[in-house]
Design an enzyme around this catalytic site. Structure first.
Site, PDB file in Angstrom:
ATOM      1  N   ASP A   1       7.786  10.082  11.406  1.00 43.48           N
ATOM      2  CA  ASP A   1       8.394   8.958  12.137  1.00 43.48           C
ATOM      3  C   ASP A   1       7.980   8.996  13.607  1.00 43.48           C
ATOM      4  O   ASP A   1       7.443   9.997  14.091  1.00 43.48           O
ATOM      5  CB  ASP A   1       9.924   9.062  12.006  1.00 43.48           C
ATOM      6  CG  ASP A   1      10.643   7.804  12.496  1.00 43.48           C
ATOM      7  OD1 ASP A   1      10.007   6.732  12.568  1.00 43.48           O
ATOM      8  OD2 ASP A   1      11.852   7.907  12.806  1.00 43.48           O
TER       9      ASP A   1
ATOM     10  N   GLU B   1       3.999   6.092  16.765  1.00 42.86           N
ATOM     11  CA  GLU B   1       3.158   5.001  17.328  1.00 42.86           C
ATOM     12  C   GLU B   1       2.377   5.475  18.548  1.00 42.86           C
ATOM     13  O   GLU B   1       1.289   4.918  18.760  1.00 42.86           O
ATOM     14  CB  GLU B   1       4.037   3.802  17.685  1.00 42.86           C
ATOM     15  CG  GLU B   1       4.646   3.126  16.471  1.00 42.86           C
ATOM     16  CD  GLU B   1       5.728   3.958  15.776  1.00 42.86           C
ATOM     17  OE1 GLU B   1       6.438   4.694  16.488  1.00 42.86           O
ATOM     18  OE2 GLU B   1       5.831   3.897  14.549  1.00 42.86           O
TER      19      GLU B   1
ATOM     20  N   ASP C   1      11.783  -0.383  10.808  1.00 44.07           N
ATOM     21  CA  ASP C   1      13.174  -0.803  10.982  1.00 44.07           C
ATOM     22  C   ASP C   1      13.383  -2.292  10.747  1.00 44.07           C
ATOM     23  O   ASP C   1      13.462  -3.080  11.679  1.00 44.07           O
ATOM     24  CB  ASP C   1      13.653  -0.418  12.381  1.00 44.07           C
ATOM     25  CG  ASP C   1      13.625   1.090  12.578  1.00 44.07           C
ATOM     26  OD1 ASP C   1      13.458   1.815  11.571  1.00 44.07           O
ATOM     27  OD2 ASP C   1      13.762   1.542  13.719  1.00 44.07           O
TER      28      ASP C   1
HETATM   29  O1  MIG Z   1      14.662   4.887  16.259  1.00 42.79           O
HETATM   30  O2  MIG Z   1      15.263   8.998  12.709  1.00 42.79           O
HETATM   31  O3  MIG Z   1      12.293   3.943  11.532  1.00 42.79           O
HETATM   32  O4  MIG Z   1      13.861   5.070   9.520  1.00 42.79           O
HETATM   33  O5  MIG Z   1      16.154   6.478  10.317  1.00 42.79           O
HETATM   34  C1  MIG Z   1      15.327   5.673  15.354  1.00 42.79           C
HETATM   35  C2  MIG Z   1      16.099   7.902  12.844  1.00 42.79           C
HETATM   36  C3  MIG Z   1      14.394   6.710  14.789  1.00 42.79           C
HETATM   37  C4  MIG Z   1      13.402   5.275  13.158  1.00 42.79           C
HETATM   38  C5  MIG Z   1      13.009   5.139  11.730  1.00 42.79           C
HETATM   39  C6  MIG Z   1      14.230   5.180  10.854  1.00 42.79           C
HETATM   40  C7  MIG Z   1      14.973   6.466  11.088  1.00 42.79           C
HETATM   41  C8  MIG Z   1      15.350   6.600  12.570  1.00 42.79           C
HETATM   42  N1  MIG Z   1      14.144   6.511  13.388  1.00 42.79           N
END
Ligand code: MIG
Length: 767
Positions: A400, A403, A474
């Site tokens: 995660d 980017e 998201d």
């Molecule tokens: O901005 O780790 O897209 O799936 O639950 C929050 C917490 C950071 C973004 C991910 C989302 C995840 C969340 N993360």
């Protein structure tokens, strides 16, 4: 380059034109930037006959698929061999129409009230490829862009961002940059893949209905023209170029349950597992979001929240039947006491300021630094770190914030990053950050386990499909996001990503029982089948509502398990065809204008047509059936194609049609995908004449690549079934096979030597 490859390379008007194969031609002009392709692992060279005609003004290159006409002004006009124009350069200059030129002052005024102006690509870009736009052309691809299937009339940016505001159909860019576009004009297809990871832009006639264009802020002119007789062939050429998604482990096609917050404690995790078991919801994996970590430090585990330690916890979950997938964030906590930070800092493994110090921004753990994944040594290091998870028995890594996301403003564009063997400014590798992180993760897990790695990533570039599955980030619990999930996943599929999914139920905001039910139905064949939601939103486990919601939800998750062998067959076929699993109707019916921008239906392989209800309160809907004959999955009613029909779709009904005479493997409903080889298989025939080739292997590792797999040929002629083992490379094979036609069930027993014989007696132990 080999001699024959040299002979397929031409230097024309300052460009290098390379005929990689009859349907793949590269156009290249060195502008002094890196030539390491991130997307392409190896060029799919094929010895190709190229006919070259050098005229006075125009040089023509002709393969048996594509014709290029190149003139002295540098135009590159693409035709098919029948002379149909596929992509012809626009002779004029860009001339924005109906777009206001807004000066800084007015921009500020508009912004002052909270309005923002859409993406405006610079008028003069370093690279521009501009083509004539005909009134009849449709555009597809581009990865995860929001909105509708056909991109005509819209403009997009390729720049990976973490976007948490509600996504609209006009959002120019999200988490992924996959600069491939496919156009289809009266059934004539072509693809253009711009292998340039710097910030780029597409405009499909939004600026001016006379042309469409691609532009990039910097980088080499480096693009591939993808030809083929059909859209399928063109898509196949794109996948051939950027790589196939290796077969996933079979269990990854099962249902998965997630929520940001579960991993706050072992008790909460256990409660989720027990909820699934108690309510008989089949499920193969539960995901752990950021809270399992010790202070959001990657590759650590919070001992307080898990008093017995992670090892015992993972083992206990395994005994309950659940695999675990853990999140890993791109940002590494800046903490002198933390080994990952210390090692990375010592070896200069993080993205740097100009003075060589690690660049610091803020993410979940507070001050954080960012691994320099463009450096092969950093990738190996990160890959080895996966062992912390795999040694515990964790079944997959969910990448995660890659980017990369940062809370304290975006990363400065000129930070020092590594691109394989050189140092480049961040902006040149920004769009491949998640790609390189996924690659590191995939290779690390493969080394550590020898199994097919299960990696999920949010950020991606073209070619990331070789390493990772993707989810669309998201989304929200709103109806438009359910509607757009269909075109978004279909376009991801065309863009090389067969393994993708959205957060079922919606991530942000509160879901409703009706939305959740329609989402689990609509996503039935979404390769990644995961319910995920945000901390603080209404819980969206299927049992968090009423009995009806639970009952319908369970019915669909169970139905999903019936179709896992079919989905797995499609992944096996993808290894050869390069085609997606979930796909837009237009891919299968490229001459059908009705399918060109069909946003509320999709197909699964060639055999299933899905027409979900994606509108609140709708209980009947119009379904467009393309050419051929179709069978209603629920009642075997037959329909001729090429027509619209109205079907009833009460809350518990997903309109689903099967191509007449399709043969569909019909799996067993189990709480978890079985770890042991299946002894029986059933096939359902939606007609009395049909055939299929069904694939089986151990569902876990790479032995299939050495031939350890089975292929079964099931054929039905005038209602009579035959079963044959066409390829027997995997020792266990089905002992019993049942073939269910519309007239009854025929049973077969394995008689050795690749032969199945019909049996009369009832077979026991059958679901
Ligand atoms: O901005 O780790 O897209 O799936 O639950 C929050 C917490 C950071 C973004 C991910 C989302 C995840 C969340 N993360």
């Amino acid at each position: 380059m080999l001699d024959w490859q040299q002979q397929q390379t031409f230097s024309i008007n300052g460009m290098t034109i390379t005929v990689i194969s009859p349907g793949i031609i590269r156009v290249f002009q060195d502008r002094g930037y890196s030539v390491h392709s991130k997307a392409i692992a190896a060029l799919p060279w094929e010895k190709t006959v190229v006919n070259v005609t050098r005229g006075k003004e125009v040089t023509e290159l002709r393969t048996d698929t594509l014709v290029l006409k190149l003139d002295e002004e540098g135009h590159v006009d693409v035709y098919d061999v029948a002379g149909n124009p596929l992509a012809v350069d626009y002779r004029g200059k860009r001339a924005p129409q109906g777009l206001d030129k807004v000066d800084q002052e007015h921009r500020k005024l508009v912004a002052g009230e909270g309005h923002s102006l859409g993406a405006q690509a610079p008028q003069e870009a370093a690279i521009t490829v501009i083509k004539q736009l005909t009134p009849t052309v449709h555009f597809y691809g581009l990865g995860d862009k929001t909105g509708y299937l056909d991109k005509r009339g819209y403009a997009y940016d390729n720049w990976n961002v973490d976007f948490s505001a509600p996504q609209l159909e006009i959002q120019p860019n999200l988490y992924k940059s996959i600069p491939v576009m496919f156009s289809l004009d009266h059934g004539h297809p072509v693809g253009l893949f711009f292998d340039n990871p710097s910030r780029s832009h597409f405009d499909f006639g939004r600026e001016n209905p006379a042309y469409y264009y691609y532009s990039a802020d910097e980088g080499n002119l480096d693009y591939y023209i993808l030809g083929g007789a059909t859209l399928k062939e063109v898509v196949a050429n794109y996948t051939r170029l950027t790589g196939y998604t290796p077969l996933p482990q079979k269990w990854t096609l099962g249902y998965q349950q997630s929520r940001w917050g579960y991993s706050r404690s072992a008790t909460e995790m256990m409660a989720v597992a027990d909820g699934l078991t108690k309510h008989k919801i089949p499920c193969d994996a539960i995901h752990l979001d950021i809270d399992y970590m010790d202070g959001y430090r990657d590759f650590t585990w919070d001992q307080e929240k898990y008093p017995e330690g992670p090892r015992k916890f993972v083992a206990a979950m395994k005994r309950k039947g659940y695999r675990l997938v853990t999140i890993i964030d791109a940002g590494v906590k800046k903490d002198e006491q933390y080994s990952v930070y210390k090692e990375g800092e010592e070896h200069h493994y993080f993205i740097r300021n100009h003075d060589g110090s690690p660049y610091v921004n803020t993410v979940w753990p507070g001050d954080a630094v960012f691994p320099d994944f463009g450096n092969p040594v950093v990738r190996q290091w990160w890959g080895r770190k996966q062992r912390f998870l795999t040694d515990l028995g964790i079944a997959g890594t969910w990448n995660d914030m890659n980017e990369p996301a940062s809370f304290n403003g975006p990363l400065p564009l000129d930070l020092e990053c590594t691109d394989e063997d050189t140092t480049v400014p961040q902006r040149q590798v920004h769009n491949v950050y998640g790609h390189n992180m996924s690659r590191a993760t995939y290779e690390g897990i493969k080394d550590a386990t020898g199994l097919r790695p299960f990696v999920i990533t949010r950020a991606a570039y073209a070619g990331t499909q070789k390493y990772s599955t993707v989810w669309t980030g998201d989304n929200r619990s709103i109806w438009p996001h359910l509607q757009w999930a269909i075109p978004q996943l279909c376009n991801l599929g065309l863009s090389g990503f067969p393994f993708c999914g959205t957060d079922i139920g919606g991530f942000a905001s509160d879901t409703t029982p009706e939305l959740l039910v329609r989402w689990i139905e609509a996503a039935l064949f979404s390769p990644l089948y995961r319910n995920h939601s945000e901390l603080g939103t209404r819980h969206q486990e299927p049992w968090a509502f009423d009995d009806q919601t639970l009952r319908i939800y369970r019915q669909y998750v169970r139905l999903r398990y019936r179709f896992i062998p079919y989905l797995y067959d499609l992944f096996a076929q993808h290894q050869k065809t390069g085609l997606p699993v979930m796909r837009p109707v237009i891919l299968n019916y490229p001459d059908d204008e009705r399918a060109a921008n069909l946003n509320d239906e999709y197909m699964v392989g060639d055999d299933l047509l899905v027409a979900p209800v994606v509108v609140k309160a709708q209980r009947r809907r119009l379904v467009y059936l393309p050419a051929g004959e179709w069978v209603d999955f629920w009642n075997n009613r037959e329909y001729a194609g090429n027509q619209d029909i109205v079907v009833d779709a009460p809350l518990e009904r997903l309109p689903l049609f099967v191509r007449k005479n399709a043969v569909i493997p019909w799996g067993r409903v189990t709480m978890h995908v079985a770890a042991t080889p299946d002894k029986q298989m059933r096939f359902r025939v939606f007609g009395n004449n049909g055939t299929t080739v069904h694939y089986q292997d151990n569902g876990r590792d790479f032995k299939y690549q050495k031939g350890e797999y089975n292929l079964y040929q099931v054929t039905v002629t005038a209602g009579q079934a035959t079963v044959k083992l066409k390829h027997h490379g995997y020792a266990p094979c089905y002992q019993e096979v049942a073939v269910e036609t519309m007239m009854g069930v025929q049973r077969f027993r394995y008689a050795g030597q690749e032969q199945y014989v019909a049996v009369k007696e009832e077979v026991e132990n059958e679901e």
